[in-house]
Design a protein around this motif. Structure first.
Motif, PDB file in Angstrom:
ATOM      1  N   ALA A  70       0.825  -1.200   0.000  1.00 37.91           N
ATOM      2  CA  ALA A  70       0.000   0.000   0.000  1.00 37.91           C
ATOM      3  C   ALA A  70       0.861   1.253   0.000  1.00 37.91           C
ATOM      4  O   ALA A  70       0.592   2.216  -0.733  1.00 37.91           O
ATOM      5  CB  ALA A  70      -0.935  -0.010   1.212  1.00 37.91           C
ATOM      6  N   PHE A  71       1.915   1.267   0.795  1.00 39.06           N
ATOM      7  CA  PHE A  71       2.788   2.433   0.831  1.00 39.06           C
ATOM      8  C   PHE A  71       3.497   2.646  -0.510  1.00 39.06           C
ATOM      9  O   PHE A  71       3.743   3.787  -0.922  1.00 39.06           O
ATOM     10  CB  PHE A  71       3.816   2.291   1.958  1.00 39.06           C
ATOM     11  N   ALA A  72       3.817   1.562  -1.193  1.00 40.81           N
ATOM     12  CA  ALA A  72       4.493   1.688  -2.490  1.00 40.81           C
ATOM     13  C   ALA A  72       3.632   2.436  -3.496  1.00 40.81           C
ATOM     14  O   ALA A  72       4.158   3.093  -4.403  1.00 40.81           O
ATOM     15  CB  ALA A  72       4.864   0.310  -3.028  1.00 40.81           C
ATOM     16  N   THR A  73       2.308   2.385  -3.347  1.00 41.97           N
ATOM     17  CA  THR A  73       1.429   3.077  -4.297  1.00 41.97           C
ATOM     18  C   THR A  73       1.515   4.585  -4.168  1.00 41.97           C
ATOM     19  O   THR A  73       1.075   5.306  -5.064  1.00 41.97           O
ATOM     20  CB  THR A  73      -0.046   2.640  -4.114  1.00 41.97           C
ATOM     21  N   ILE A  74       2.076   5.089  -3.066  1.00 41.40           N
ATOM     22  CA  ILE A  74       2.259   6.544  -2.913  1.00 41.40           C
ATOM     23  C   ILE A  74       3.739   6.912  -2.903  1.00 41.40           C
ATOM     24  O   ILE A  74       4.123   7.987  -2.470  1.00 41.40           O
ATOM     25  CB  ILE A  74       1.555   7.086  -1.649  1.00 41.40           C
ATOM     26  N   GLY A  75       4.576   5.983  -3.357  1.00 36.89           N
ATOM     27  CA  GLY A  75       5.992   6.293  -3.524  1.00 36.89           C
ATOM     28  C   GLY A  75       6.858   6.034  -2.318  1.00 36.89           C
ATOM     29  O   GLY A  75       8.035   6.405  -2.313  1.00 36.89           O
ATOM     30  N   ILE A  76       6.312   5.392  -1.283  1.00 39.42           N
ATOM     31  CA  ILE A  76       7.113   5.069  -0.101  1.00 39.42           C
ATOM     32  C   ILE A  76       7.618   3.645  -0.256  1.00 39.42           C
ATOM     33  O   ILE A  76       6.865   2.677  -0.091  1.00 39.42           O
ATOM     34  CB  ILE A  76       6.291   5.228   1.189  1.00 39.42           C
ATOM     35  N   THR A  77       8.888   3.508  -0.596  1.00 34.75           N
ATOM     36  CA  THR A  77       9.470   2.190  -0.891  1.00 34.75           C
ATOM     37  C   THR A  77      10.655   1.858   0.003  1.00 34.75           C
ATOM     38  O   THR A  77      11.306   0.840  -0.199  1.00 34.75           O
ATOM     39  CB  THR A  77       9.918   2.132  -2.362  1.00 34.75           C
ATOM     40  N   ASP A  78      10.931   2.718   0.975  1.00 36.69           N
ATOM     41  CA  ASP A  78      12.041   2.478   1.898  1.00 36.69           C
ATOM     42  C   ASP A  78      11.530   2.698   3.319  1.00 36.69           C
ATOM     43  O   ASP A  78      11.301   3.825   3.732  1.00 36.69           O
ATOM     44  CB  ASP A  78      13.206   3.426   1.587  1.00 36.69           C
ATOM     45  N   ILE A  79      11.322   1.601   4.041  1.00 37.08           N
ATOM     46  CA  ILE A  79      10.882   1.669   5.432  1.00 37.08           C
ATOM     47  C   ILE A  79      11.960   0.982   6.265  1.00 37.08           C
ATOM     48  O   ILE A  79      12.089  -0.253   6.232  1.00 37.08           O
ATOM     49  CB  ILE A  79       9.521   0.989   5.634  1.00 37.08           C
ATOM     50  N   THR A  80      12.744   1.746   6.967  1.00 39.44           N
ATOM     51  CA  THR A  80      13.881   1.189   7.693  1.00 39.44           C
ATOM     52  C   THR A  80      14.186   2.027   8.935  1.00 39.44           C
ATOM     53  O   THR A  80      14.082   3.254   8.872  1.00 39.44           O
ATOM     54  CB  THR A  80      15.106   1.111   6.776  1.00 39.44           C
ATOM     55  N   PRO A  81      14.536   1.388  10.052  1.00 35.27           N
ATOM     56  CA  PRO A  81      14.436  -0.046  10.331  1.00 35.27           C
ATOM     57  C   PRO A  81      12.964  -0.451  10.460  1.00 35.27           C
ATOM     58  O   PRO A  81      12.156   0.315  10.968  1.00 35.27           O
ATOM     59  CB  PRO A  81      15.158  -0.207  11.669  1.00 35.27           C
ATOM     60  N   LEU A  82      12.651  -1.653  10.026  1.00 31.36           N
ATOM     61  CA  LEU A  82      11.278  -2.139  10.070  1.00 31.36           C
ATOM     62  C   LEU A  82      11.191  -3.259  11.103  1.00 31.36           C
ATOM     63  O   LEU A  82      11.902  -4.256  11.014  1.00 31.36           O
ATOM     64  CB  LEU A  82      10.856  -2.640   8.690  1.00 31.36           C
ATOM     65  N   PHE A  83      10.292  -3.079  12.082  1.00 35.85           N
ATOM     66  CA  PHE A  83      10.079  -4.049  13.155  1.00 35.85           C
ATOM     67  C   PHE A  83       8.656  -4.566  13.025  1.00 35.85           C
ATOM     68  O   PHE A  83       7.696  -3.830  13.247  1.00 35.85           O
ATOM     69  CB  PHE A  83      10.286  -3.359  14.513  1.00 35.85           C
ATOM     70  N   ASP A  84       8.514  -5.825  12.624  1.00 38.57           N
ATOM     71  CA  ASP A  84       7.190  -6.423  12.449  1.00 38.57           C
ATOM     72  C   ASP A  84       6.852  -7.227  13.704  1.00 38.57           C
ATOM     73  O   ASP A  84       7.522  -8.215  14.013  1.00 38.57           O
ATOM     74  CB  ASP A  84       7.171  -7.323  11.213  1.00 38.57           C
ATOM     75  N   SER A  85       5.810  -6.807  14.424  1.00 34.18           N
ATOM     76  CA  SER A  85       5.479  -7.455  15.698  1.00 34.18           C
ATOM     77  C   SER A  85       4.999  -8.891  15.506  1.00 34.18           C
ATOM     78  O   SER A  85       5.180  -9.733  16.393  1.00 34.18           O
ATOM     79  CB  SER A  85       4.426  -6.634  16.451  1.00 34.18           C
ATOM     80  N   GLN A  86       4.394  -9.204  14.359  1.00 27.94           N
ATOM     81  CA  GLN A  86       3.984 -10.586  14.109  1.00 27.94           C
ATOM     82  C   GLN A  86       5.200 -11.486  13.940  1.00 27.94           C
ATOM     83  O   GLN A  86       5.251 -12.593  14.475  1.00 27.94           O
ATOM     84  CB  GLN A  86       3.088 -10.674  12.877  1.00 27.94           C
ATOM     85  N   LEU A  87       6.203 -10.998  13.207  1.00 28.86           N
ATOM     86  CA  LEU A  87       7.427 -11.779  13.037  1.00 28.86           C
ATOM     87  C   LEU A  87       8.177 -11.899  14.359  1.00 28.86           C
ATOM     88  O   LEU A  87       8.798 -12.938  14.626  1.00 28.86           O
ATOM     89  CB  LEU A  87       8.317 -11.128  11.977  1.00 28.86           C
ATOM     90  N   ALA A  88       8.128 -10.864  15.186  1.00 25.55           N
ATOM     91  CA  ALA A  88       8.768 -10.926  16.501  1.00 25.55           C
ATOM     92  C   ALA A  88       8.127 -12.033  17.337  1.00 25.55           C
ATOM     93  O   ALA A  88       8.820 -12.831  17.987  1.00 25.55           O
ATOM     94  CB  ALA A  88       8.648  -9.584  17.210  1.00 25.55           C
ATOM     95  N   ALA A  89       6.797 -12.104  17.320  1.00 23.52           N
ATOM     96  CA  ALA A  89       6.095 -13.157  18.051  1.00 23.52           C
ATOM     97  C   ALA A  89       6.459 -14.532  17.511  1.00 23.52           C
ATOM     98  O   ALA A  89       6.608 -15.503  18.273  1.00 23.52           O
ATOM     99  CB  ALA A  89       4.590 -12.926  17.962  1.00 23.52           C
ATOM    100  N   HIS A  90       6.632 -14.624  16.195  1.00 23.19           N
ATOM    101  CA  HIS A  90       7.022 -15.894  15.571  1.00 23.19           C
ATOM    102  C   HIS A  90       8.396 -16.327  16.078  1.00 23.19           C
ATOM    103  O   HIS A  90       8.600 -17.489  16.449  1.00 23.19           O
ATOM    104  CB  HIS A  90       7.033 -15.729  14.048  1.00 23.19           C
ATOM    105  N   LEU A  91       9.342 -15.397  16.093  1.00 22.35           N
ATOM    106  CA  LEU A  91      10.681 -15.718  16.564  1.00 22.35           C
ATOM    107  C   LEU A  91      10.680 -16.168  18.022  1.00 22.35           C
ATOM    108  O   LEU A  91      11.517 -16.981  18.436  1.00 22.35           O
ATOM    109  CB  LEU A  91      11.595 -14.493  16.407  1.00 22.35           C
ATOM    110  N   LEU A  92       9.733 -15.647  18.797  1.00 24.24           N
ATOM    111  CA  LEU A  92       9.640 -15.997  20.207  1.00 24.24           C
ATOM    112  C   LEU A  92       8.915 -17.327  20.436  1.00 24.24           C
ATOM    113  O   LEU A  92       8.785 -17.773  21.572  1.00 24.24           O
ATOM    114  CB  LEU A  92       8.928 -14.883  20.978  1.00 24.24           C
TER     115      LEU A  92
END
Length: 377
Positions: free
Chosen positions: A87-109
């Protein structure tokens, strides 16, 4: 009443106020029922002090937010961010850094491979997330106060999860999570060219070379048409329908219409084009048709290769202490097999390198992966 940011100046002012923040909770609301790309309806932002609901239907200058999302000193926290990134790419936002995904964090845990946002909030804070506005039309205006409150709560609940998740993650897991965030962003930039999209169709490896030629033409046309019209691929033709067309290769509109489970409305609209594409593929010389597999003198068989790679992934996951489901999903495994065996050496040089051989996955997997002799890594 929660105000919306409607204009460029207000967005720029907000971005300036949060420029020194170290953590920004981010969420989006979008509609994606019939379109190829998600249609942004709202952007929610919260840095622990300043809440913003941004109206993407009226903003024209996204540079201030682009700069915020690229600020490496400010962690951007999202939950299950795959579609948000699109969705962000549709408005030209293609660099999100650092990116912390809470779902992936839960997966790692070890809390589950796809923990929902509401479940994670309840687990950590004992609070219940209201999901009553899930089916809201976020492109409609005006948005009601209850809709804005619902949207705001997503980032208000998300923000306080960060410290708990950070404390639970060890240093290696934290580093891995941020590296995976970078990989998620890179994935959106590395698209398979349309002419090779047929490789992604389930069970396409079962088709003959001529059938693959038909499938290649149909899948390429569908991708181009869907992009031109901004239509979901399945609303043009579903994967299984294209697979069936490749196997049957009808030569007339009548025979096309007689194939079971074909969408008659789409056949009336596109039937002539489908027949033309099939006939074009039939007329190709044999050496212009895709081969099922290359370097067959070293090829032990599709299912056998998949089993060997799967075993390697599981062994790497066990010995490296990483969840096998975090390390690899089926899409990534298929991507590796296709890249190794289903394209020629010349074609391979024009394709994106598989995720198994990039970033942190390369370091983890390469000592274990069966790498074919004809590939230099």
């Amino acid at each position: 009443m929660i105000p919306l940011i409607f204009d460029n100046a207000a967005l720029a002012n907000y971005c300036q106020r949060i420029a020194a923040s170290t953590l920004l909770a981010v969420d989006t609301e979008f509609i994606r029922q019939s379109t190829l790309l998600p249609k942004l309806g709202l952007i929610q932002l919260f840095d622990g002090e300043h809440l913003a609901l941004v109206d993407p239907l009226t903003i024209t200058d996204w540079q201030p937010l682009i700069d915020v999302f690229a600020n490496e000193n400010m962690v951007k926290m999202l939950h299950s961010c795959h579609e948000d990134i699109e969705a962000f790419a549709t408005i030209g936002i293609t660099d999100i850094t650092p990116l912390f995904d809470s779902q992936l964090a839960a997966h790692l845990l070890g809390w589950g491979s796809s923990v929902g946002f509401a479940s994670l909030v309840e687990r950590i804070t004992n609070k219940v997330v209201d999901k009553s506005e899930t089916r809201t039309d976020w492109l409609a205006r005006p948005l009601a106060d209850k809709q804005l409150t619902y949207a705001a709560n997503d980032v208000l609940f998300l923000y306080p999860l960060y410290q708990t998740l950070k404390q639970e993650l060890n240093s290696e897991q934290s580093a891995l999570l941020l590296q995976e965030g970078q990989q998620l962003m890179q994935r959106k930039h590395q698209k398979l060219p349309f002419e090779f999209k047929y490789l992604e169709i389930k069970n396409s490896w079962l088709l003959t070379s001529r059938e693959l030629a038909v499938l290649r033409e149909l899948v390429r046309w569908r991708a181009e048409y869907a992009q031109q019209k901004d239509l979901a691929l399945g609303l043009v033709f579903k994967d299984a329908q294209l697979f069936e067309l490749a196997k049957r290769r009808p030569s007339t509109l009548e025979s096309l219409m007689n194939i079971p489970d074909m969408p008659h409305r789409e056949l009336r609209r596109h039937g002539k084009m489908v027949i033309e594409l099939i006939e074009r593929a039939k007329a190709l010389p044999a050496d212009a048709c895709p081969q099922r597999f290359h370097h067959q003198e070293h090829f032990i068989g599709y299912k056998q290769e998949v089993a060997a790679v799967s075993a390697a992934v599981k062994k790497a996951a066990t010995e490296q202490g990483i969840s096998a489901e975090f390390l690899s999903v089926k899409r990534q495994l298929n991507e590796y097999i296709n890249w190794c065996w289903r394209v020629s050496d010349q074609q391979r040089s024009t394709l994106p390198v598989p995720e198994y051989l990039k970033g942190w996955r390369r370091q983890v997997l390469l000592p274990y992966l069966p790498v074919p002799e004809h590939i230099a890594v």
